[in-house]
Design an enzyme around this catalytic site. Structure first.
Site, PDB file in Angstrom:
ATOM      1  N   ASP A   1     -14.011  -1.192  -7.226  1.00 23.17           N
ATOM      2  CA  ASP A   1     -13.975  -0.515  -5.923  1.00 23.17           C
ATOM      3  C   ASP A   1     -14.471   0.910  -6.166  1.00 23.17           C
ATOM      4  O   ASP A   1     -14.585   1.352  -7.311  1.00 23.17           O
ATOM      5  CB  ASP A   1     -12.525  -0.510  -5.397  1.00 23.17           C
ATOM      6  CG  ASP A   1     -12.397   0.228  -4.059  1.00 23.17           C
ATOM      7  OD1 ASP A   1     -13.334   0.145  -3.231  1.00 23.17           O
ATOM      8  OD2 ASP A   1     -11.377   0.899  -3.846  1.00 23.17           O
ATOM      9  N   SER A   2     -14.721   1.627  -5.068  1.00 22.03           N
ATOM     10  CA  SER A   2     -15.072   3.044  -5.211  1.00 22.03           C
ATOM     11  C   SER A   2     -13.917   3.826  -5.838  1.00 22.03           C
ATOM     12  O   SER A   2     -14.117   4.937  -6.303  1.00 22.03           O
ATOM     13  CB  SER A   2     -15.384   3.628  -3.840  1.00 22.03           C
ATOM     14  OG  SER A   2     -14.218   3.601  -3.036  1.00 22.03           O
TER      15      SER A   2
ATOM     16  N   TYR B   1     -17.273   6.311  -1.249  1.00 20.83           N
ATOM     17  CA  TYR B   1     -18.615   5.766  -1.037  1.00 20.83           C
ATOM     18  C   TYR B   1     -19.046   5.914   0.429  1.00 20.83           C
ATOM     19  O   TYR B   1     -20.225   5.890   0.744  1.00 20.83           O
ATOM     20  CB  TYR B   1     -18.632   4.269  -1.377  1.00 20.83           C
ATOM     21  CG  TYR B   1     -18.710   3.893  -2.843  1.00 20.83           C
ATOM     22  CD1 TYR B   1     -18.806   4.844  -3.849  1.00 20.83           C
ATOM     23  CD2 TYR B   1     -18.691   2.546  -3.205  1.00 20.83           C
ATOM     24  CE1 TYR B   1     -18.873   4.467  -5.184  1.00 20.83           C
ATOM     25  CE2 TYR B   1     -18.764   2.157  -4.537  1.00 20.83           C
ATOM     26  CZ  TYR B   1     -18.852   3.120  -5.526  1.00 20.83           C
ATOM     27  OH  TYR B   1     -18.931   2.727  -6.846  1.00 20.83           O
ATOM     28  N   GLY B   2     -18.022   5.985   1.307  1.00 21.56           N
ATOM     29  CA  GLY B   2     -18.260   5.844   2.746  1.00 21.56           C
ATOM     30  C   GLY B   2     -19.342   6.722   3.354  1.00 21.56           C
ATOM     31  O   GLY B   2     -20.025   6.309   4.284  1.00 21.56           O
TER      32      GLY B   2
ATOM     33  N   CYS C   1     -14.243  -3.897  -2.256  1.00 23.79           N
ATOM     34  CA  CYS C   1     -14.630  -2.726  -1.477  1.00 23.79           C
ATOM     35  C   CYS C   1     -15.492  -3.208  -0.311  1.00 23.79           C
ATOM     36  O   CYS C   1     -16.537  -3.820  -0.531  1.00 23.79           O
ATOM     37  CB  CYS C   1     -15.423  -1.776  -2.372  1.00 23.79           C
ATOM     38  SG  CYS C   1     -16.059  -0.316  -1.533  1.00 23.79           S
ATOM     39  N   ASN C   2     -15.049  -2.942   0.898  1.00 21.28           N
ATOM     40  CA  ASN C   2     -15.825  -3.359   2.074  1.00 21.28           C
ATOM     41  C   ASN C   2     -17.164  -2.628   2.138  1.00 21.28           C
ATOM     42  O   ASN C   2     -18.178  -3.194   2.523  1.00 21.28           O
ATOM     43  CB  ASN C   2     -15.039  -3.065   3.350  1.00 21.28           C
ATOM     44  CG  ASN C   2     -13.815  -3.927   3.489  1.00 21.28           C
ATOM     45  OD1 ASN C   2     -13.857  -4.981   4.094  1.00 21.28           O
ATOM     46  ND2 ASN C   2     -12.704  -3.505   2.903  1.00 21.28           N
ATOM     47  N   THR C   3     -17.143  -1.356   1.752  1.00 21.02           N
ATOM     48  CA  THR C   3     -18.354  -0.543   1.853  1.00 21.02           C
ATOM     49  C   THR C   3     -19.409  -1.033   0.866  1.00 21.02           C
ATOM     50  O   THR C   3     -20.573  -1.232   1.233  1.00 21.02           O
ATOM     51  CB  THR C   3     -18.008   0.939   1.577  1.00 21.02           C
ATOM     52  OG1 THR C   3     -16.884   1.299   2.381  1.00 21.02           O
ATOM     53  CG2 THR C   3     -19.176   1.837   1.899  1.00 21.02           C
TER      54      THR C   3
ATOM     55  N   GLU D   1      -6.642   8.248  -2.528  1.00 19.94           N
ATOM     56  CA  GLU D   1      -7.002   8.582  -3.920  1.00 19.94           C
ATOM     57  C   GLU D   1      -6.047   9.627  -4.494  1.00 19.94           C
ATOM     58  O   GLU D   1      -5.788   9.653  -5.689  1.00 19.94           O
ATOM     59  CB  GLU D   1      -8.450   9.111  -3.990  1.00 19.94           C
ATOM     60  CG  GLU D   1      -9.525   8.048  -3.824  1.00 19.94           C
ATOM     61  CD  GLU D   1      -9.657   7.116  -5.021  1.00 19.94           C
ATOM     62  OE1 GLU D   1      -9.742   7.599  -6.154  1.00 19.94           O
ATOM     63  OE2 GLU D   1      -9.645   5.882  -4.811  1.00 19.94           O
TER      64      GLU D   1
ATOM     65  N   CYS E   1     -10.948  -1.398   5.084  1.00 12.33           N
ATOM     66  CA  CYS E   1     -11.197  -0.654   3.842  1.00 12.33           C
ATOM     67  C   CYS E   1     -10.001  -0.929   2.951  1.00 12.33           C
ATOM     68  O   CYS E   1      -8.846  -0.849   3.404  1.00 12.33           O
ATOM     69  CB  CYS E   1     -11.317   0.834   4.132  1.00 12.33           C
ATOM     70  SG  CYS E   1     -11.242   1.885   2.653  1.00 12.33           S
ATOM     71  N   THR E   2     -10.268  -1.275   1.699  1.00  9.95           N
ATOM     72  CA  THR E   2      -9.166  -1.705   0.834  1.00  9.95           C
ATOM     73  C   THR E   2      -8.160  -0.576   0.558  1.00  9.95           C
ATOM     74  O   THR E   2      -6.995  -0.841   0.286  1.00  9.95           O
ATOM     75  CB  THR E   2      -9.708  -2.266  -0.496  1.00  9.95           C
ATOM     76  OG1 THR E   2     -10.613  -1.321  -1.088  1.00  9.95           O
ATOM     77  CG2 THR E   2     -10.446  -3.565  -0.263  1.00  9.95           C
ATOM     78  N   HIS E   3      -8.615   0.670   0.639  1.00  8.40           N
ATOM     79  CA  HIS E   3      -7.668   1.794   0.464  1.00  8.40           C
ATOM     80  C   HIS E   3      -6.610   1.794   1.578  1.00  8.40           C
ATOM     81  O   HIS E   3      -5.455   2.154   1.338  1.00  8.40           O
ATOM     82  CB  HIS E   3      -8.406   3.133   0.519  1.00  8.40           C
ATOM     83  CG  HIS E   3      -9.141   3.497  -0.732  1.00  8.40           C
ATOM     84  ND1 HIS E   3     -10.317   2.898  -1.112  1.00  8.40           N
ATOM     85  CD2 HIS E   3      -8.858   4.419  -1.695  1.00  8.40           C
ATOM     86  CE1 HIS E   3     -10.728   3.435  -2.247  1.00  8.40           C
ATOM     87  NE2 HIS E   3      -9.862   4.371  -2.620  1.00  8.40           N
TER      88      HIS E   3
END
Ligand code: DGL
Length: 275
Positions: free
Chosen positions: A15-16, A47-48, A78-80, A156, A188-190
């Site tokens: 993921d990012s 990344y967004g 990561c969806n992005t 984060e 978004c996984t976050h």
């Protein structure tokens, strides 16, 4: 020690940043002994707002590192990165690539008001993948696309329930509810780590959907018959890596993973999963 009679494959997850740990947790729940290497590209998160070429390049480099470390399945948690880079990644790799997309399809099945809110990064929301999902499944439904700049950074930093995070979530969510949304997609996984706060703000009448369990099911399908052995003596091999600062990462990883974990810098020689 590994049971020599049981061959367990290694999955490579990235993921990012730390968001993909939500997907890895879902995979672990369904397959407690799977070996894994997790790479958080926290040194380059978020990344967004990044150009597509940058995300594509990072996805390729990280996937190469995972393969080098022994990964036999890649999970783009990561969806992005999925929205931007998954096609190229699949064309470059000869191993399965499991990826994700915002859960718009199930959300359309849940809504009673005909209004759903999708929380995701700008890059995801403007992607062809989301346009296609809205076109294919969103007929007759009002799909409210809500970008959330800055939210990935809050996760984060481990700020899951601080007052600034809550206030920001209220600003994002209340307008969606006011427009009639009864279903929210965490695209978004976050954001999955913010679900308890989101649930409090949205209230009990609002359904919250996300894709981690669906991704876990796909990964487990790929692992197939490896689930069958009892794996009684099996100790799974795992590796948590970051492109950010390992000391800082260790605190956040442990907070989100729910147990103390060792996080190492992403460097050659560090990648392979270990017991
Ligand atoms: N977890 C990533 C996602 O699912 C966050 C992307 C970002 O870093 O902006 O989209």
């Amino acid at each position: 020690m590994n049971n020599p009679l049981v061959r367990t494959r290694t999955i490579g997850v990235f993921d990012s940043g730390v968001g993909g740990l939500s997907v890895l947790k879902a995979i672990r729940l369904g397959h407690p002994t799977v070996n894994f290497i997790y790479i958080a590209d926290s040194g380059n998160a978020p990344y967004g707002g990044r150009p597509a070429e940058f995300i594509e390049r990072r996805a390729s480099q990280i996937a190469d590192a995972l393969v080098e470390g022994g990964a036999e399945i890649i999970v783009v948690a990561c969806n992005t990165a999925t929205a931007v880079a998954v096609e190229k990644l699949r064309s470059q790799l000869s191993i399965p690539v499991v990826a994700m997309e915002p859960a718009i399809k199930p959300a359309v099945g849940y809504t009673r008001t005909g209004v759903i809110g999708v929380l995701a990064t700008e890059r995801t929301l403007e992607s062809m993948a989301v346009k296609r999902l809205c076109r294919e499944y969103g007929q007759g439904v009002n799909v409210l696309l809500q970008p959330c700049p800055g939210l990935v950074e809050m996760v984060e930093r481990g700020e899951l329930s601080t007052e600034p995070t809550r206030a920001y979530l209220r600003n994002l969510i209340n307008p969606l509810i006011a427009q009639g949304a009864d279903t929210l997609v965490l695209g978004c996984t976050h954001y999955v780590f913010l679900e308890p706060e989101i649930r409090k703000i949205a209230g009990p009448g609002v359904e919250i959907v996300e894709s981690s369990e669906a991704v876990a099911r796909q990964v487990i399908r790929h692992l197939g018959s490896e689930r069958a052995p009892a794996l009684a003596k099996h100790t799974s091999q795992e590796s948590f890596l970051t492109t950010g600062l390992p000391d800082h990462a260790e605190k956040i990883f442990s907070q989100l993973w729910g147990a103390p974990v060792e996080v190492r810098a992403l460097e050659t020689g560090n990648i392979r999963a270990h017991a």
